[in-house]
Design an enzyme around this catalytic site. Sequence first.
Site, PDB file in Angstrom:
ATOM      1  N   GLY A  23       0.843  -1.192   0.000  1.00 25.40           N
ATOM      2  CA  GLY A  23       0.000   0.000   0.000  1.00 25.40           C
ATOM      3  C   GLY A  23       0.875   1.237   0.000  1.00 25.40           C
ATOM      4  O   GLY A  23       2.077   1.154   0.271  1.00 25.40           O
ATOM      5  N   HIS A  47      -1.735   7.221   7.733  1.00 29.04           N
ATOM      6  CA  HIS A  47      -0.767   8.103   7.050  1.00 29.04           C
ATOM      7  C   HIS A  47      -1.441   9.415   6.641  1.00 29.04           C
ATOM      8  O   HIS A  47      -0.858  10.491   6.779  1.00 29.04           O
ATOM      9  CB  HIS A  47      -0.221   7.435   5.786  1.00 29.04           C
ATOM     10  CG  HIS A  47       0.953   6.536   5.992  1.00 29.04           C
ATOM     11  ND1 HIS A  47       2.132   6.956   6.581  1.00 29.04           N
ATOM     12  CD2 HIS A  47       1.153   5.229   5.662  1.00 29.04           C
ATOM     13  CE1 HIS A  47       2.997   5.941   6.599  1.00 29.04           C
ATOM     14  NE2 HIS A  47       2.425   4.879   6.058  1.00 29.04           N
ATOM     15  N   GLN A  49       2.960   9.954   2.000  1.00 31.01           N
ATOM     16  CA  GLN A  49       4.318   9.399   1.928  1.00 31.01           C
ATOM     17  C   GLN A  49       5.122   9.916   0.740  1.00 31.01           C
ATOM     18  O   GLN A  49       6.349   9.810   0.736  1.00 31.01           O
ATOM     19  CB  GLN A  49       4.264   7.864   1.848  1.00 31.01           C
ATOM     20  CG  GLN A  49       3.754   7.204   3.112  1.00 31.01           C
ATOM     21  CD  GLN A  49       3.641   5.710   2.937  1.00 31.01           C
ATOM     22  OE1 GLN A  49       2.672   5.216   2.383  1.00 31.01           O
ATOM     23  NE2 GLN A  49       4.642   4.976   3.384  1.00 31.01           N
ATOM     24  N   HIS A  61      -3.677   1.223   8.182  1.00 32.61           N
ATOM     25  CA  HIS A  61      -2.316   1.778   8.142  1.00 32.61           C
ATOM     26  C   HIS A  61      -2.245   2.979   7.183  1.00 32.61           C
ATOM     27  O   HIS A  61      -1.660   4.017   7.516  1.00 32.61           O
ATOM     28  CB  HIS A  61      -1.372   0.645   7.707  1.00 32.61           C
ATOM     29  CG  HIS A  61       0.071   1.009   7.523  1.00 32.61           C
ATOM     30  ND1 HIS A  61       1.078   0.492   8.314  1.00 32.61           N
ATOM     31  CD2 HIS A  61       0.696   1.817   6.622  1.00 32.61           C
ATOM     32  CE1 HIS A  61       2.247   0.973   7.914  1.00 32.61           C
ATOM     33  NE2 HIS A  61       2.046   1.778   6.882  1.00 32.61           N
ATOM     34  N   GLU A  62      -2.888   2.842   6.012  1.00 33.34           N
ATOM     35  CA  GLU A  62      -2.817   3.917   5.008  1.00 33.34           C
ATOM     36  C   GLU A  62      -3.651   5.134   5.420  1.00 33.34           C
ATOM     37  O   GLU A  62      -3.229   6.273   5.210  1.00 33.34           O
ATOM     38  CB  GLU A  62      -3.273   3.410   3.633  1.00 33.34           C
ATOM     39  CG  GLU A  62      -2.519   2.205   3.074  1.00 33.34           C
ATOM     40  CD  GLU A  62      -1.007   2.342   3.092  1.00 33.34           C
ATOM     41  OE1 GLU A  62      -0.496   3.475   3.170  1.00 33.34           O
ATOM     42  OE2 GLU A  62      -0.332   1.301   3.067  1.00 33.34           O
ATOM     43  N   LEU A 104       7.088   1.646   4.367  1.00 30.95           N
ATOM     44  CA  LEU A 104       8.101   2.149   3.429  1.00 30.95           C
ATOM     45  C   LEU A 104       8.743   3.433   3.952  1.00 30.95           C
ATOM     46  O   LEU A 104       9.849   3.772   3.543  1.00 30.95           O
ATOM     47  CB  LEU A 104       7.464   2.401   2.055  1.00 30.95           C
ATOM     48  CG  LEU A 104       6.922   1.163   1.336  1.00 30.95           C
ATOM     49  CD1 LEU A 104       6.193   1.560   0.059  1.00 30.95           C
ATOM     50  CD2 LEU A 104       8.037   0.176   1.032  1.00 30.95           C
TER      51      LEU A 104
END
Length: 168
Positions: free
Chosen positions: A46, A137, A51, A133-134, A92
């Site tokens: 993802g 972000h 990011q 999780h995304e 990442l």
Amino acid sequence: MSKLEVLHFPDPRLRKKAIPIEIIDSNITTIAENMLETMYDEAGIGLAATQVNIQKRIIVIDVSEERDQPRVLINPKIVSSEGIEQMQEGCLSVPGYYDDIERAEKIKYSYLTEEGELIEEDADGLLSVCIQHEIDHLDGKLFIDYLSPLKRQRLLKKIDKQERAQAL
Ligand code: GNR
Ligand code: NI
């Protein structure tokens, strides 16, 4: 298509809150294409726009084994959640660090497709973890924010040391 640079913790830009997308135009679809290219190139499951230093609410995901099921989610939201589960996570933006994180087990989530269609679906397992999780972000949150104070302190020291070594 072009590959984008992924920001690494502790870059303060990872803490910015992304803004909802109001008009889905070619600017947005180009961002999605470039994010997918970046995600595949970095071998992630993802990627959130935050990011790659884009403060818009868009994420891309592919949790398939064959890495042939790209998905683009615009303005993704958790509608409801139930249960608790632990899974090993990585990011990442925090390369080389992995740890078990507790999150909701099952979620109901909504998003807009690139065609502007509003979708509501259920997820569990890896997809559920990845979406949570995304979306974190997009709100300036990282998985390492959930670590115990001790683990967090150890990690911060390690990263600080790496940064110093690199600066030499
Ligand atoms: O590639 C990734 N793997 C992963 C594994 C467990 C839980 C979450 C993730 S997301 C991560 C890619 C990434 O950093 N997305 O923001
Ligand atoms: Ni991440």
